[in-house]
Design a protein around this motif. Structure first.
Motif, PDB file in Angstrom:
ATOM      1  N   GLY A   1      -2.948  18.665  -8.306  1.00  0.00           N
ATOM      2  CA  GLY A   1      -3.205  17.350  -7.728  1.00  0.00           C
ATOM      3  C   GLY A   1      -2.385  16.222  -8.314  1.00  0.00           C
ATOM      4  O   GLY A   1      -2.502  15.091  -7.884  1.00  0.00           O
ATOM      5  N   HIS A   2      -1.544  16.518  -9.308  1.00  0.00           N
ATOM      6  CA  HIS A   2      -0.704  15.476  -9.892  1.00  0.00           C
ATOM      7  C   HIS A   2       0.702  15.569  -9.320  1.00  0.00           C
ATOM      8  O   HIS A   2       1.296  16.650  -9.260  1.00  0.00           O
ATOM      9  CB  HIS A   2      -0.654  15.603 -11.413  1.00  0.00           C
ATOM     10  CG  HIS A   2      -1.999  15.459 -12.054  1.00  0.00           C
ATOM     11  ND1 HIS A   2      -2.690  14.281 -12.036  1.00  0.00           N
ATOM     12  CD2 HIS A   2      -2.791  16.355 -12.705  1.00  0.00           C
ATOM     13  CE1 HIS A   2      -3.852  14.445 -12.653  1.00  0.00           C
ATOM     14  NE2 HIS A   2      -3.941  15.691 -13.063  1.00  0.00           N
ATOM     15  N   PHE A   3       1.214  14.423  -8.959  1.00  0.00           N
ATOM     16  CA  PHE A   3       2.537  14.352  -8.336  1.00  0.00           C
ATOM     17  C   PHE A   3       3.610  14.566  -9.400  1.00  0.00           C
ATOM     18  O   PHE A   3       3.649  13.875 -10.411  1.00  0.00           O
ATOM     19  CB  PHE A   3       2.680  12.967  -7.699  1.00  0.00           C
ATOM     20  CG  PHE A   3       3.968  12.756  -6.967  1.00  0.00           C
ATOM     21  CD1 PHE A   3       4.210  13.384  -5.754  1.00  0.00           C
ATOM     22  CD2 PHE A   3       4.939  11.920  -7.487  1.00  0.00           C
ATOM     23  CE1 PHE A   3       5.396  13.171  -5.072  1.00  0.00           C
ATOM     24  CE2 PHE A   3       6.131  11.700  -6.810  1.00  0.00           C
ATOM     25  CZ  PHE A   3       6.355  12.329  -5.605  1.00  0.00           C
ATOM     26  N   LEU A   4       4.490  15.554  -9.164  1.00  0.00           N
ATOM     27  CA  LEU A   4       5.491  15.857 -10.191  1.00  0.00           C
ATOM     28  C   LEU A   4       6.827  15.178  -9.939  1.00  0.00           C
ATOM     29  O   LEU A   4       7.687  15.174 -10.816  1.00  0.00           O
ATOM     30  CB  LEU A   4       5.722  17.370 -10.275  1.00  0.00           C
ATOM     31  CG  LEU A   4       4.500  18.206 -10.654  1.00  0.00           C
ATOM     32  CD1 LEU A   4       4.868  19.669 -10.716  1.00  0.00           C
ATOM     33  CD2 LEU A   4       3.914  17.755 -11.983  1.00  0.00           C
ATOM     34  N   GLY A   5       7.022  14.621  -8.766  1.00  0.00           N
ATOM     35  CA  GLY A   5       8.274  13.918  -8.492  1.00  0.00           C
ATOM     36  C   GLY A   5       9.188  14.705  -7.574  1.00  0.00           C
ATOM     37  O   GLY A   5       8.951  15.875  -7.268  1.00  0.00           O
ATOM     38  N   ILE A   6      10.245  14.022  -7.136  1.00  0.00           N
ATOM     39  CA  ILE A   6      11.192  14.626  -6.204  1.00  0.00           C
ATOM     40  C   ILE A   6      11.929  15.771  -6.902  1.00  0.00           C
ATOM     41  O   ILE A   6      12.397  15.625  -8.027  1.00  0.00           O
ATOM     42  CB  ILE A   6      12.232  13.571  -5.746  1.00  0.00           C
ATOM     43  CG1 ILE A   6      11.531  12.366  -5.110  1.00  0.00           C
ATOM     44  CG2 ILE A   6      13.250  14.191  -4.781  1.00  0.00           C
ATOM     45  CD1 ILE A   6      10.760  12.677  -3.863  1.00  0.00           C
TER      46      ILE A   6
ATOM     47  N   PHE B   1      -4.298  17.898  -3.728  1.00  0.00           N
ATOM     48  CA  PHE B   1      -3.552  16.641  -3.760  1.00  0.00           C
ATOM     49  C   PHE B   1      -3.907  15.811  -2.525  1.00  0.00           C
ATOM     50  O   PHE B   1      -4.152  16.364  -1.452  1.00  0.00           O
ATOM     51  CB  PHE B   1      -2.054  16.956  -3.781  1.00  0.00           C
ATOM     52  CG  PHE B   1      -1.167  15.745  -3.788  1.00  0.00           C
ATOM     53  CD1 PHE B   1      -1.085  14.950  -4.918  1.00  0.00           C
ATOM     54  CD2 PHE B   1      -0.415  15.411  -2.675  1.00  0.00           C
ATOM     55  CE1 PHE B   1      -0.258  13.839  -4.940  1.00  0.00           C
ATOM     56  CE2 PHE B   1       0.413  14.297  -2.688  1.00  0.00           C
ATOM     57  CZ  PHE B   1       0.492  13.511  -3.815  1.00  0.00           C
ATOM     58  N   ASP B   2      -3.947  14.509  -2.700  1.00  0.00           N
ATOM     59  CA  ASP B   2      -4.289  13.621  -1.585  1.00  0.00           C
ATOM     60  C   ASP B   2      -3.032  13.338  -0.753  1.00  0.00           C
ATOM     61  O   ASP B   2      -2.338  12.356  -0.951  1.00  0.00           O
ATOM     62  CB  ASP B   2      -4.862  12.319  -2.139  1.00  0.00           C
ATOM     63  CG  ASP B   2      -5.404  11.424  -1.039  1.00  0.00           C
ATOM     64  OD1 ASP B   2      -5.176  11.742   0.144  1.00  0.00           O
ATOM     65  OD2 ASP B   2      -6.050  10.425  -1.365  1.00  0.00           O
TER      66      ASP B   2
ATOM     67  N   GLU C   1      -3.022  10.105   1.864  1.00  0.00           N
ATOM     68  CA  GLU C   1      -2.626   8.770   1.445  1.00  0.00           C
ATOM     69  C   GLU C   1      -1.109   8.603   1.513  1.00  0.00           C
ATOM     70  O   GLU C   1      -0.595   7.547   1.872  1.00  0.00           O
ATOM     71  CB  GLU C   1      -3.123   8.529   0.020  1.00  0.00           C
ATOM     72  CG  GLU C   1      -3.663   7.141  -0.137  1.00  0.00           C
ATOM     73  CD  GLU C   1      -3.706   6.709  -1.574  1.00  0.00           C
ATOM     74  OE1 GLU C   1      -3.037   5.726  -1.892  1.00  0.00           O
ATOM     75  OE2 GLU C   1      -4.385   7.375  -2.380  1.00  0.00           O
ATOM     76  N   MET C   2      -0.426   9.668   1.166  1.00  0.00           N
ATOM     77  CA  MET C   2       1.032   9.608   1.217  1.00  0.00           C
ATOM     78  C   MET C   2       1.500   9.470   2.672  1.00  0.00           C
ATOM     79  O   MET C   2       2.455   8.762   2.961  1.00  0.00           O
ATOM     80  CB  MET C   2       1.576  10.900   0.622  1.00  0.00           C
ATOM     81  CG  MET C   2       2.878  10.737  -0.076  1.00  0.00           C
ATOM     82  SD  MET C   2       3.346  12.333  -0.722  1.00  0.00           S
ATOM     83  CE  MET C   2       4.282  11.826  -2.136  1.00  0.00           C
TER      84      MET C   2
ATOM     85  N   ARG D   1      -0.180   8.022   5.015  1.00  0.00           N
ATOM     86  CA  ARG D   1      -0.444   6.649   5.438  1.00  0.00           C
ATOM     87  C   ARG D   1       0.643   5.712   4.924  1.00  0.00           C
ATOM     88  O   ARG D   1       1.038   4.780   5.604  1.00  0.00           O
ATOM     89  CB  ARG D   1      -1.825   6.198   4.953  1.00  0.00           C
ATOM     90  CG  ARG D   1      -2.944   6.753   5.800  1.00  0.00           C
ATOM     91  CD  ARG D   1      -4.250   6.041   5.531  1.00  0.00           C
ATOM     92  NE  ARG D   1      -4.762   6.316   4.203  1.00  0.00           N
ATOM     93  CZ  ARG D   1      -5.429   7.420   3.883  1.00  0.00           C
ATOM     94  NH1 ARG D   1      -5.657   8.336   4.791  1.00  0.00           N
ATOM     95  NH2 ARG D   1      -5.858   7.602   2.662  1.00  0.00           N
ATOM     96  N   GLU D   2       1.142   5.988   3.736  1.00  0.00           N
ATOM     97  CA  GLU D   2       2.216   5.162   3.193  1.00  0.00           C
ATOM     98  C   GLU D   2       3.469   5.284   4.063  1.00  0.00           C
ATOM     99  O   GLU D   2       4.111   4.288   4.395  1.00  0.00           O
ATOM    100  CB  GLU D   2       2.545   5.591   1.758  1.00  0.00           C
ATOM    101  CG  GLU D   2       3.550   4.671   1.100  1.00  0.00           C
ATOM    102  CD  GLU D   2       3.978   5.178  -0.279  1.00  0.00           C
ATOM    103  OE1 GLU D   2       3.976   6.406  -0.489  1.00  0.00           O
ATOM    104  OE2 GLU D   2       4.325   4.353  -1.121  1.00  0.00           O
TER     105      GLU D   2
ATOM    106  N   PHE E   1       2.968   3.548   7.280  1.00  0.00           N
ATOM    107  CA  PHE E   1       3.109   2.122   7.042  1.00  0.00           C
ATOM    108  C   PHE E   1       4.590   1.745   6.984  1.00  0.00           C
ATOM    109  O   PHE E   1       5.022   0.752   7.547  1.00  0.00           O
ATOM    110  CB  PHE E   1       2.411   1.781   5.723  1.00  0.00           C
ATOM    111  CG  PHE E   1       2.439   0.337   5.356  1.00  0.00           C
ATOM    112  CD1 PHE E   1       1.668  -0.586   6.040  1.00  0.00           C
ATOM    113  CD2 PHE E   1       3.244  -0.112   4.321  1.00  0.00           C
ATOM    114  CE1 PHE E   1       1.683  -1.924   5.705  1.00  0.00           C
ATOM    115  CE2 PHE E   1       3.273  -1.456   3.983  1.00  0.00           C
ATOM    116  CZ  PHE E   1       2.490  -2.355   4.677  1.00  0.00           C
TER     117      PHE E   1
END
Lengths: 670, 660
Positions: free
Chosen positions: B173-178, B211-212, B215-216, B218-219, B222
């Motif tokens: 659930g933690h974002f590790l990056g590109i 992982f959520d 929300e990503m 929705r970003e 947006f």
């Protein structure tokens, strides 16, 4: 010219309210949007007259509204303008007006204007020193803060700027501030939500009681922490996300939310890391990094998670290198929290702000986990940046650099390699000797403690820099943190040190100072001082030499502790010092000749505390050690005092440590 | 935009239907994906894998079954389908059930055809994140330090941003990056294993993710919306604004929203006067057509637009056929005077509404009101109430004072709910029309066909109008006239109440709010009557029947003339056949061809006529606004096919719906 163009000013003093109103109106149009005019009007002392009008009983509400409009306009000028208004006594008058309006004495428009004016003054950072409000006033203000949105915005801003001390935080919550904020968070208007978040942060910062109350508040069936998570969503305006993350961070640090709460470890952490990205505005990146540093300062779990989230360590490296172009924007004053008000107005300071923020993040990340520390140290250019920042930068950056150095100095590996390569001790000693900032010296001396550990290769070089003299001086400082670090550093320095070092410490410190430290209120200082004595009194040769010079004083000091009202840990240290003394050849006599001490030892052998019993027994065992000269005499004397029997009775102990010591001691007796 | 509909829709609407009508969580994640063209990955492929890979649990669990001696024993499996670009942001998670002997596991993406005897990331067009060292492999045998290692119990997520063509990973659930950028298109979710005992489970979205990802999304949504909203338009001379105003204005004029158009023109300071007459004329004709008074309508057209019908033979034919149908219905002017039934109370002028695409809302015009000043000859005739095929459904009728010269309007609705105000009707029309502008018929094959309700048995249909079935009706019946009027979108219930807005300007649309009291009064009356009365052809009047038959022969003759002159026309033939079939039944309303009698069938006729009139005046057949919306939708479909991920967040409906 003045005579001609400002004829209306004379009319201000007219008793005819009609004329007066005309004059105020003209004044309003003259000052709106004209900073120079504002300054000039204030210089002419017209504010006093305006306040006088407000205070006149039964004055027309429309005129009063116009007057407050002018005052609001003046307050929106330069910060100096706002503070002159405050000096002229604006605040009490406005509060008075607000209170008077509660009974229905004023129109809604008038109240709104008064609140706007108060907001403008507070937003300029001119809040008077605490305690600035009483309960009644605060309640009035909070009542006005529910409706309409323009009032909400004003009240939230006033509270956010005015809430600074622990007492104010408490007062605010008692007056119903937390409920008001919860309500404001649910407003559909960003201009209300944002100051409400700033106010929430100001209210919760470092205040456990307030934070625990705030976190249980709810509005519309949603608890405040959940509302905050909602405001932190990715499609919200970024300043809202940041402010919400800051509030959650403060709630966490004040103990209201635990580190493993998903709202913290997932939502808040990811939000802040996201805000640090390169595509964000400089001010956002700086604020986010500083908040992130605060969030992760303590919890190892959060440090580990942050370190692996979105390449944070590399992202921070950008902060060291990036030179923000002028194309990036200066933030809207409304977006930035009151704490960092005006901090970003000058783009030339941005590189330093970024550097400081990044170093603080590195300091937090590397606080506990060796793997993270190694990753941080490998960050390209970090060591050079840190060393340069230590010696050349402004105090806040220096502080951040020292904090970072301190975290990294907890790594044995680093002490032996990178730190030695970069000779970090040199700028560190310079900082210690030259800085006036207690905070900076405190962190720097903590770092020095680590650099003085026996395995640190820098130890010798630091000694050459006159560290002993400096640290001994530091033990005399009023700040307890500094005294503690100084004694701690000396203790580390004395550990397995050469005699000349020990002698130097004793020389510079002086027995008087040792007594003073031993009677320090801070138990940690006392413990470290005893530790220092233990380290000084180690290896036979050193013990004898030191006892020869300072035996009397040291024995006095030990007795002082043993007879004083201290915890078992402290007394144990004192007994250990005695045991060390008993290990010397000549030094033994200092104890043997003092029957009082011997009786004390016997006493400690029987009191129901295994640690003290063990320490006392160990001391006895050293005194009667077989192969040494005069051992049999000492044995006889102690046997006569009943020590042998005492030892035999202790053989029944269930504690294996004590049992071993007792057994060893008994074996020494012939 | 001024033309925004009043609809409130935050989430992108489900445009393509659900499988089996059940809730499909995978589908719900990617609403813009058309699974008929680009299916979503839902499991591992039992064919596209190396032999050392075993699958179980509906092909979601992967285990290693080789020797695992060295890297030559590595084995991978791809998902059943590549990731569609229309996902916008795609994400799947893999739970490490067991790390096996050494935990040499790779999670990532690969293109079709990449060697499966390898771990993802080692070869060209292959990308992976490996558990043993935490390195990322980008089409290369040597990795780069990327993230933490992973092992038994960890959940690794792999996300691909199809807008920026980037790949990222998550751990628990933690974002590790590109991890990777510049990804090629058409990648498959891929996992690779290398040592015995390694087992992993995949979650393609069938269960909630750790992982959520929402929300990503929705970003990104947006972001895409902001890009659209803030798209720079070079507008030095205000031309852009003028164009937009023009588009809105033409739309309103096209559909005859006269008062709205006038108000709009006034508030945007546009030139407008020249069109008023045109609108009023067309409105008049529309009203007649929608009222079923075809004879008058044809007459009026001939009078106002001489030469128009003479040039458009097929159009005239269509109008005539419709007239015939209306005669059967008993509503046409030719027969209505004759078919007066004493049991029926007179009804009043209904809303002369523009195409009103609502089900079961029958509007019954009565002549003689001020809104039809030119139709002078009909002031004494009495209307017949059109009735619905359903027995249970009642036709509520509202009666005003019959002799009133003011424009008292009667709105007959089948619902017992609130009365529809002018504003509301306009609004509905606006929405309907917007929806009606769907892509050209080329896309028909991709849209699910909505079954029409069995004719004559829709007894349960309630007050909410089911326009999807209507859409279908018009879809099948209108092809000869209006090819682009097919509808492939669900229509939501749109009875959002707007304040009453009674008209008071000079050229009123003819609506006015009707009085509740009256409505209540006649409600009961009509219900009993509507259900008890049996309908008869041409209102049961034998004279009218005669006329109708005579007219039928006339139309038949015209058909023959047309065939001689213009050649065979299947559509015309079919149209005539259908119309004549009505005569074969004693109760044509409940016959298989009874749908023709539905007042809804007047609308396509009305539209064709309206378009023809506009065309004859060198005005577009369709308003530019509708064309623009249709183009946009088509372009978004094209984006999806061209692999442009932004289309996932650019649904026209949701963007229009999200306007503040």
């Amino acid at each position: 010219d003045v005579e001609h163009s400002r004829a209306y000013i004379d009319q201000l003093y007219s008793n005819d309210s009609q004329k007066c109103f005309q004059a105020v109106s003209e004044l309003k149009f003259a000052v709106i949007g004209n900073v120079r005019e504002k300054g000039s009007i204030i210089e002419q002392g017209i504010v006093v007259r305006l306040l006088q009008i407000l205070r006149t009983p039964d004055m027309d509400a429309i005129l009063k509204t116009e007057v407050v409009t002018v005052l609001n306009s003046l307050a929106k000028g330069l910060p100096e303008h706002a503070s002159s208004l405050v000096q002229a006594g604006l605040l009490p008058v406005l509060w008075e007006q607000l209170e008077a309006c509660v009974g229905g004495g004023g129109t809604n428009v008038y109240i709104q204007m008064v609140l706007c004016c108060l907001r403008s003054v507070y937003r300029q950072g001119c809040a008077p020193p605490p305690p600035a409000w009483d309960h009644k006033l605060l309640s009035t203000l909070i009542q006005h803060g529910y409706h309409p949105p323009s009032n909400q915005e004003c009240v939230a801003n006033i509270l956010a700027h005015a809430c600074k001390t622990c007492e104010q935080q408490q007062q605010l919550v008692e007056a119903g501030g937390a409920d008001l904020i919860a309500c404001m968070l649910c407003s559909p208007v960003t201009r209300v939500q944002l100051p409400a978040l700033h106010c929430l942060a100001a209210m919760c910062f470092n205040n456990e009681r307030v934070s625990s109350i705030v976190s249980t508040k709810s509005y519309g069936g949603k608890a405040v922490p959940d509302l905050l998570v909602g405001l932190m969503a990715r499609d919200r305006p970024r300043e809202l996300q940041l402010a919400a993350a800051t509030s959650l961070t403060f709630l966490h640090r004040a103990g209201a939310l635990s580190a493993d709460d998903p709202k913290i470890i997932f939502k808040t952490l990811q939000c802040l890391v996201r805000m640090c990205r390169r595509d964000r505005e400089v001010w956002e990146r700086v604020e986010a990094a500083n908040t992130l540093a605060y969030l992760t300062e303590v919890s190892t779990e959060l440090q580990r998670t942050a370190a692996m989230t979105d390449h944070l360590i590399l992202t921070m490296n950008d902060y060291l290198k990036d030179t923000p172009t002028s194309a990036t924007n200066i933030p809207q004053p409304l977006c930035v929290s009151p704490v960092s008000n005006r901090q970003y107005e000058n783009p030339s300071t941005w590189p330093e702000l970024m550097l400081e923020a990044a170093l603080r993040v590195y300091a937090s990340l590397g606080a506990n986990d060796e793997d993270i520390r190694q990753k941080v140290i490998k960050t390209e250019g970090l060591m050079n940046t840190m060393v340069t920042a230590l010696s050349a930068a402004s105090p806040p950056v220096q502080l951040a650099a020292v904090r970072c150095l301190h975290s990294l100095s907890r790594s044995v590996h680093t002490l032996r390699t990178t730190f030695q390569d970069h000779m970090v001790w040199r700028p560190l000693m310079t900082v210690l000797k030259t800085s006036n900032s207690e905070e900076l010296v405190k962190v720097a001396s903590s770092t020095l403690c680590n650099l003085l550990l026996e395995f640190s290769p820098a130890k010798e070089q630091i000694l050459d820099q006159g560290a002993v003299e400096f640290l001994c001086g530091l033990t005399r400082r009023p700040h307890p943190g500094l005294r503690l670090n100084a004694v701690w550093a000396l203790m580390n320095m004395a550990f397995q040190a050469e005699h000349r070092v020990k002698a130097s410490i004793l020389h510079h410190l002086g027995t008087d100072q040792i007594f003073r430290l031993l009677s320090d209120n801070d138990v940690h200082i006392l413990m470290k001082t005893l530790g220092l004595l233990r380290n000084l009194l180690s290896t036979k040769a050193h013990i004898d030499q030191i006892m020869q010079c300072h035996g009397k004083e040291i024995m006095q000091a030990v007795i002082l502790i043993l007879e004083g009202e201290h915890s078992a840990e402290v007394k144990e240290q004192a007994l250990c010092i005695l045991a060390n003394i008993a290990d010397g050849d000549m030094a033994k006599s200092a104890i043997m000749s003092n029957e009082d001490v011997l009786k004390k030892l016997m006493n400690y052998m029987v009191i129901p505390n295994v640690k003290l019993q063990t320490a006392a027994t160990f001391c006895i065992s050293n005194l009667i050690w077989n192969v040494e000269d005069g051992a049999s005499e000492r044995q006889n004397k102690l046997r006569d005092m009943g020590v042998y029997k005492l030892l035999q009775s202790l053989m029944t102990t269930e504690d294996t440590g004590l049992f071993d010591k007792v057994k060893t001691a008994l074996q020494q007796f012939h | 935009m001024a033309a925004s509909s009043g609809r409130v829709s935050v989430e992108p609407p489900a445009i393509y239907g659900c499988h089996n009508g059940q809730h499909d969580p995978i589908k719900a994640l990617y609403p813009m994906v058309n699974e008929d063209e680009t299916p979503l990955p839902r499991s591992w492929s039992s064919k596209d894998k190396y032999s050392f890979i075993g699958l179980s649990q509906n092909n979601l669990r992967v285990h290693y079954k080789g020797h695992g001696k060295n890297h030559k024993d590595a084995a991978s499996v791809r998902a059943t389908h590549p990731i569609p670009a229309a996902c916008g942001l795609y994400y799947y998670e893999v739970k490490i059930v067991s790390k096996g002997r050494d935990g040499y596991m790779g999670i990532g993406l690969s293109a079709q055809g990449v060697n499966m005897n390898r771990l993802p990331g080692w070869d060209k067009n292959s990308f992976g994140y490996h558990g043993d060292d935490g390195h990322s492999f980008c089409s290369s045998g040597s990795g780069h330090p990327y993230g933490p290692t992973f092992t038994t119990g960890d959940v690794i997520g792999c996300g691909i941003n199809l807008i920026d063509n980037q790949c990222f990973y998550t751990k628990n659930g933690h974002f590790l990056g590109i991890a990777f950028t510049d990804l090629p298109p058409q990648l498959y979710p891929t996992v690779g294993l290398q040592t015995p005992g390694e087992i992993v489970d995949a979650n393609f979205g069938q269960s909630p993710f750790v992982f959520d990802i929402g929300e990503m999304m929705r970003e990104l949504q947006f972001r895409v919306r902001s890009t659209i909203r803030d798209f720079p338009v070079p507008d030095t001379y205000g031309q852009w604004q003028t164009t937009i105003h023009r588009m809105v204005s033409t739309y309103l004029v096209h559909h005859g929203y006269c008062a709205t158009a006038e108000a709009f023109a006034r508030s945007t300071s546009q030139d407008f006067d020249e069109e008023i007459t045109s609108i009023k004329n067309r409105q008049k004709i529309q009203k007649l057509v929608l009222g079923g008074r075809m004879g008058e309508a044809i007459e009026t057209v001939q009078q106002l637009y001489p030469g128009l019908l003479e040039k458009n033979h097929n159009l005239l034919f269509m109008l005539k056929v419709r007239q015939f149908i209306e005669m059967v219905n008993g509503t046409d002017t030719e027969v209505r005077g004759l078919s007066r039934s004493p049991s029926r109370p007179p009804t009043h002028e209904s809303s002369p509404s523009p195409p009103c695409w609502s089900n079961s809302r029958t509007t019954e015009p009565i002549p003689g009101t001020s809104s039809t000043p030119t139709s002078s000859s009909n002031t004494t005739s009495t209307p017949v109430i059109q009735q619905h095929t359903s027995v249970i459904q009642s036709t509520k009728n509202v009666i005003g004072s019959g002799t009133s010269t003011s424009s008292t309007s009667t709105t007959t609705t089948t619902s017992s709910s609130s009365s529809a105000t002018t504003e509301e009707l306009n609004q509905r029309n606006a929405q309907q029309d917007l929806r009606a502008t769907s892509p050209p018929s080329a896309t028909n094959g991709t849209t699910p066909v909505i079954q029409p309700p069995p004719s004559g048995s829709s007894s349960s249909s309630s007050s909410s109008y089911n326009s999807s079935s209507n859409m279908h009706d018009s879809d099948t019946e209108m092809e000869c006239m209006e090819t682009s009027a097919n509808n492939n979108h669900h229509v939501q219930e749109t009875s959002n109440g707007h304040g009453d807005s009674s008209q008071s300007n000079g050229f009123s649309n003819g609506f006015s709010k009707h009085v509740d009291l009256q409505e209540d009064d006649c409600d009961e009356e009509m219900e009993t009557e509507g259900s008890s009365c049996t309908r008869k052809m041409c209102g049961g009047n034998p004279v009218a029947v005669e006329r109708m038959l005579a007219f039928g022969r006339e139309v038949q003759h015209m058909s023959q003339v047309l065939r001689r002159e213009l050649g065979k026309n299947d559509q015309n033939k079919k149209m005539l056949q259908n119309a004549f079939s009505l005569l074969a039944y004693t109760d044509p309303w409940n016959s298989p061809v009874g749908w023709q009698l539905d007042s809804l069938q007047r609308e396509p006729v009305c539209q064709s006529l309206n378009s023809a009139i506009l065309e004859s005046h060198q005005l577009p057949r369709r308003p530019p606004l509708e064309i623009c919306v249709a183009h946009t939708k088509q372009l978004i479909n094209l984006m999806s096919r061209s692999g442009l991920g932004s289309c996932a967040f650019a649904s026209v409906e949701s963007i229009l719906g999200s306007q503040q």
